[in-house]
Design an enzyme around this catalytic site. Structure first.
Site, PDB file in Angstrom:
ATOM      1  N   HIS A 190      38.829  43.943  53.357  1.00 30.63           N
ATOM      2  CA  HIS A 190      38.195  44.575  52.195  1.00 30.63           C
ATOM      3  C   HIS A 190      37.582  45.929  52.476  1.00 30.63           C
ATOM      4  CE1 HIS A 190      38.397  41.501  49.021  1.00 30.63           C
ATOM      5  NE2 HIS A 190      38.473  40.653  50.026  1.00 30.63           N
TER       6      HIS A 190
ATOM      7  N   LYS B 263      27.867  50.606  40.205  1.00 30.38           N
ATOM      8  CA  LYS B 263      28.412  49.990  41.421  1.00 30.38           C
ATOM      9  C   LYS B 263      27.271  49.944  42.421  1.00 30.38           C
ATOM     10  CE  LYS B 263      31.552  53.360  41.539  1.00 30.38           C
ATOM     11  NZ  LYS B 263      32.764  52.590  41.804  1.00 30.38           N
ATOM     12  N   ARG B 264      27.435  49.193  43.518  1.00 31.86           N
ATOM     13  CA  ARG B 264      26.396  49.202  44.538  1.00 31.86           C
ATOM     14  C   ARG B 264      26.111  50.635  44.986  1.00 31.86           C
ATOM     15  NH1 ARG B 264      24.553  44.126  46.645  1.00 31.86           N
ATOM     16  NH2 ARG B 264      23.423  45.489  48.070  1.00 31.86           N
TER      17      ARG B 264
ATOM     18  N   LYS C 276      30.117  55.861  48.227  1.00 36.21           N
ATOM     19  CA  LYS C 276      30.446  55.874  46.800  1.00 36.21           C
ATOM     20  C   LYS C 276      29.968  57.165  46.114  1.00 36.21           C
ATOM     21  CE  LYS C 276      30.436  50.784  46.402  1.00 36.21           C
ATOM     22  NZ  LYS C 276      31.652  50.385  45.662  1.00 36.21           N
TER      23      LYS C 276
ATOM     24  N   THR D 276      37.129  47.682  41.634  1.00 34.74           N
ATOM     25  CA  THR D 276      37.575  46.912  40.468  1.00 34.74           C
ATOM     26  C   THR D 276      36.806  47.360  39.232  1.00 34.74           C
ATOM     27  OG1 THR D 276      36.018  45.183  41.135  1.00 34.74           O
ATOM     28  CG2 THR D 276      38.348  44.840  41.671  1.00 34.74           C
TER      29      THR D 276
ATOM     30  N   LYS E 154      37.889  47.827  35.094  1.00 34.67           N
ATOM     31  CA  LYS E 154      37.157  47.325  33.918  1.00 34.67           C
ATOM     32  C   LYS E 154      36.951  48.442  32.903  1.00 34.67           C
ATOM     33  CE  LYS E 154      34.621  44.419  37.142  1.00 34.67           C
ATOM     34  NZ  LYS E 154      33.363  44.402  37.942  1.00 34.67           N
TER      35      LYS E 154
HETATM   36  C1  LIG Z   1      33.092  44.896  39.103  1.00 38.26           C
HETATM   37  C2  LIG Z   1      31.735  44.849  39.659  1.00 38.26           C
HETATM   38  C3  LIG Z   1      31.445  45.480  40.863  1.00 38.26           C
HETATM   39  C4  LIG Z   1      32.464  46.287  41.643  1.00 38.26           C
HETATM   40  O1  LIG Z   1      32.375  47.623  41.216  1.00 38.26           O
HETATM   41  P1  LIG Z   1      33.056  48.802  42.059  1.00 38.26           P
HETATM   42  O2  LIG Z   1      32.880  50.001  41.191  1.00 38.26           O
HETATM   43  O3  LIG Z   1      34.501  48.427  42.207  1.00 38.26           O
HETATM   44  O4  LIG Z   1      32.334  48.903  43.333  1.00 38.26           O
HETATM   45  C5  LIG Z   1      30.153  45.412  41.350  1.00 38.26           C
HETATM   46  N1  LIG Z   1      29.189  44.753  40.683  1.00 38.26           N
HETATM   47  C6  LIG Z   1      29.438  44.142  39.516  1.00 38.26           C
HETATM   48  C7  LIG Z   1      28.323  43.446  38.808  1.00 38.26           C
HETATM   49  C8  LIG Z   1      30.709  44.160  38.960  1.00 38.26           C
HETATM   50  O5  LIG Z   1      30.933  43.532  37.798  1.00 38.26           O
END
Ligand SMILES: *Cc1c(COP(=O)(O)O)cnc(C)c1O
Length: 843
Positions: free
Chosen positions: A378, A569-570, A575, A677, A681
């Site tokens: 990952h 995102k985190r 990032k 991911t 979304k």
């Molecule tokens: C989808 C999702 C992530 C992943 O987000 P990335 O932008 O791909 O890092 C992290 N936290 C939550 C709550 C999510 O739904």
């Protein structure tokens, strides 16, 4: 504030969520009242909203159990190959609405609650998130469970039932404060404890040589208690199981104290053993080599493997008995997928069971193990790779350390055979790292012990082969694969965006939730003014709804006519939330310089949790809040620009954000984000993306065409070239006055008047220690953002692009991802089989 009723109305209209039949509504009301009375022991006079939530959850669960039992019975009778997904994280979020949708009873439940005078959306809000994950990796596991059930796979999720999930984030005085996530406080209506399947797990002790082989003795025992959680497939009456283990102290724990007569102390110390499943480690993409974490990983693997082997041996057919004794056919009946290296101790644990307990010869056991296991990588970030100190393994898992050493001995023999005399290659490929404190490289162990190794997006899988695992690729190229991540369209469109789901159904019918490729048919309406208006209306309603939430929950007012520019995102340096921040500051400086210039109004929202021990990530949150303070309170800025830090980003908040986004920020340094991911979304919900050629962004751009996405910045190759040449941030600082202004402001306390030195360290990182080359991408980023602003002014063009985004997102269904895992790694064929619903069965 009045609440828009449109979503509830939408939820009733289409059959993808279940049409309300009169008999079903009557049945739901009856069951609901029965649970209120008998399960919650309340009547309508004293019931609280939470009681109503629980009564409804139990009602919905009743609809699950018949299907659940029948599905498991079906697997027992057909005895297909079982798929086991092992993960330390499952970021599930809420279950109520998802279960209603997948069972096709949402319409009936909506109507039933309406008839008894309750607001079902209000009840749904009372469910705690199951936050047993940190970010993308944990959410991926949750999407995969939904897809595996929907594709009809005989699949099981295995993990830990953390008593405390990911912490709740509060922002106090502009900084992150963590609060424990006591999610089980009011009970969990979805789970079923299975004390009859409780299993002993060994720790510590020593290895004894006996005539019958090695024996692990004098161990300390902790019990693993399983809790089963139902995973309903969409519309197919399948219900799979997510089995989560909870630590239980043995009755005789700390016998010494009993003998000493300190009974009270002995009882108190039972907590020590049960600490194993107490709390989720809150790190995303970061390895913290803590003993308790190692125990968690082993606890999960050991309990799960005992369970897998018990199920393997308990086939009901006598004819299979003999076959099942020698384990030769184990890999034909069992596939184990390792979600990163976190569960990689499954490899030596399976070897221990096969060799020490089942008495298989080593080579046979190894063949079985490799053919059974597969590993998903990952991340390529070095700080995230698990490297456990040998000393720690030696004390906690002495037998496993021996097994790992022997695996390594044979592995080194193979390397020697294939590359004679290449000592440096042997050193690089060893499972044992000898420089400094001796450590075991768990990724190396996972590759050697698996028949398939996959990355999670095309570009990431290439980097694995060409960079971090190059030596292993050259040794066994056939092992290496790609499986581009995906998201479940049930939660990430049907559930979270009913308005958009409805207008899609009107155009292309109701099959898309299980055949997301069909969205491509929407392309023919991309320029259609009527469809554009419908898409715009839904987006506007979703933005309004988010604006109302922001006002109600955080007391901030936003302009729903402005562009919603979102990065959630985190918080992580790779990032590059800081790059976003530099754009915000640049926009602010422009407004101040010429307040009358043409400006596309934006509400820029950034959200995400920082690991509690990650100092720089917490500083970044502080800076975002501080910049927001300046920007939002400057009368010159007015409605043009608002900056909001979205507190406590989690699955439930993501479900509200994605449908309301205009612009999705996916701006990691090329080569650092394995897939992402969140990007998918946003795309599925009609946001446009500004992003680098990193992770799955690359494939998103391929699917929709470069005209429909704002790609900017260095490619992986250009990043590599810059590294070779040597990155000097001052080159950019000295040559670009906009950069210089931003950094000087951060450095000089412009955003921290009370403490001018507050953000000096951030400026320092940007100028001296930046591993992620922010300033090198700054100019390209700003240019791309300017094109975004310009494009947004042309709403018809923007909507055309948004429709292209939605129409091109078919590839990113986790159903596609899981079908690929099934065929190319697990050796099972998705059936998409529909089981009969319980009431359709006579007797
Ligand atoms: C989808 C999702 C992530 C992943 O987000 P990335 O932008 O791909 O890092 C992290 N936290 C939550 C709550 C999510 O739904």
């Amino acid at each position: 504030m009045s609440k828009p009723q449109s979503d509830i109305d939408k939820r009733k209209q289409i059959s993808v969520r279940g049409i309300a039949q009169v008999e079903d509504v009557t049945e739901v009301k009856k069951t609901f009242n029965r649970h209120l009375h008998y399960t919650l022991v309340k009547d309508r006079n004293v019931a609280t909203p939470r009681d109503y939530y629980f009564a409804l959850a139990h009602t919905v669960k009743d609809h699950l159990v018949g299907r659940w039992i029948r599905t498991q019975q079906h697997y027992y009778e057909k005895d297909p190959k079982r798929v086991y997904y092992l993960s330390l994280e499952y970021y599930m979020g809420r279950s109520l609405q998802n279960t209603m949708i997948n069972l096709g009873i949402q319409g009936a439940c909506d109507e039933a609650m309406y008839q008894v005078g309750l607001d079902i959306e209000e009840l749904e809000e009372l469910e705690e998130d199951a936050g047993l994950g940190n970010g993308g990796l944990g959410r991926l596991a949750a999407c995969f469970l939904d897809s595996m059930a929907t594709l009809g796979l005989a699949a099981y999720g295995y993990g830990i039932r953390y008593e405390y999930g990911i912490f709740a984030q509060k922002i106090k005085n502009g900084e992150q404060v963590e609060e424990p996530d006591d999610w089980l406080r009011f009970g969990n209506p979805w789970e079923k404890a299975r004390p009859e399947f409780m299993l002993p797990i060994n720790f510590y002790g020593r290895v004894m040589d006996t005539p019958e082989g090695k024996k692990w003795v004098d161990t300390q025992i902790v019990y693993a208690m399983p809790y089963d959680n139902p995973i309903p497939g969409y519309g197919n009456n399948h219900v799979n199981t997510l089995r989560l283990w909870s630590a239980k102290s043995p009755i005789d724990f700390n016998l010494k104290f009993f003998n000493d007569g300190d009974y009270i102390q002995a009882v108190l110390d039972r907590n020590l053993a049960e600490n194993i499943s107490r709390v989720l480690y809150p790190n995303d993409n970061f390895f913290e080599g803590k003993e308790l974490r190692l125990k968690q990983e082993y606890f999960m693997c050991a309990a799960t493997l005992q369970d897998i082997i018990r199920r393997y041996k308990s086939s009901k057919f006598g004819t299979r008995e003999a076959v099942r004794q020698d384990f030769k056919h184990f890999p034909d009946k069992v596939a184990i997928q390792l979600n990163d290296t976190h569960p990689s101790l499954a490899i030596p644990e399976l070897m221990r069971i096969l060799v020490d307990v089942e008495k298989l010869p080593w080579d046979e056991a190894w063949d079985v193990t490799v053919r059974t296991c597969a590993y998903t990588n990952h991340t390529v970030l070095p700080e995230a790779l698990e490297r456990w100190p040998v000393s720690m393994l030696e004390s906690i898992l002495p037998r496993h350390l021996q097994i790992i050493y022997h695996i390594n001995f044979l592995h080194m023999e193979n390397v020697k055979k294939k590359f004679p005399g290449d000592l440096d290659r042997m050193r690089r490929m060893s499972l044992v790292e000898e420089d400094g404190e001796k450590r075991i490289n768990m990724a190396h162990l996972s590759i050697v012990g698996s028949h398939a190794v996959n990355g999670v997006a095309a570009i990431h899988s290439e980097i694995i082969k060409q960079e971090i695992f190059k030596d292993f690729y050259e040794m066994e190229p056939q092992k290496f694969q790609n499986k581009t991540n995906g998201i479940t369209p049930r939660r990430w469109l049907l559930l979270c965006n009913p308005g958009l789901a409805d207008i899609i159904c009107e155009k292309i019918g109701e099959e898309w939730p299980v055949h997301l490729d069909q969205l491509v048919a929407l392309k023919k309406w991309a320029k259609d003014p009527q469809f554009q208006r419908a898409v715009a209306k839904v987006k506007q309603e979703n933005k309004l709804k988010l604006a109302q939430i922001l006002e109600k929950d955080y007391g901030v007012k936003v302009n729903p006519a402005s562009m919603f520019d979102i990065q959630v995102k985190r918080i992580h340096e790779y990032k590059r939330q800081l790059l976003n921040c530099l754009h915000i500051i640049t926009l602010y400086n422009r407004i101040k310089k010429d307040p009358t210039a043409n400006f596309t109004p934006r509400t820029i929202m950034i959200g995400g949790k920082a690991a509690p021990g990650y100092y720089m990530a917490k500083q970044i949150i502080k800076l975002i809040c501080a910049v927001g303070n300046v920007v939002n309170n400057d009368p010159i800025v007015g409605e043009k620009l608002k900056v909001i830090f979205l507190e406590n980003y989690r699955v439930t908040l993501a479900e509200k954000i994605m449908p309301a986004a205009d612009l999705s920020e996916q701006i990691s340094t090329a080569g650092t984000e394995a897939s992402g991911t969140g990007n998918m979304k946003f795309m599925l919900n009609g946001a446009l993306t500004i992003g680098t050629l990193d992770g799955a962004n690359v494939e998103m751009a391929e699917e929709m065409g470069r005209d429909n996405i704002f790609i900017f910045g260095m490619t992986v190759e250009e990043v590599e070239a810059l590294k070779q040449k040597g990155y000097n941030a001052y080159d950019y600082y000295n040559s670009n006055p906009d950069i210089r202004q931003c950094i000087d402001q951060i450095q000089g306390g412009f955003f921290s008047p009370g403490n001018p030195n507050e953000f000096k360290n951030i400026a320092d990182v940007l100028l001296k220690y930046d591993r992620f080359f922010l300033l090198a991408d700054y100019e390209a980023y700003i240019k791309a953002q300017d094109l975004v602003s310009k494009t947004y002014q042309n709403q018809s063009k923007w909507l055309e692009m948004a429709i292209h985004n939605i129409a091109s997102s078919g590839k990113f269904s986790s159903d596609r991802t899981i079908a690929e895992y099934a065929r190319e790694i697990w050796g099972v064929e998705p059936t998409w089989e529909k089981l009969a619903a319980p009431h359709e069965i006579s007797n």
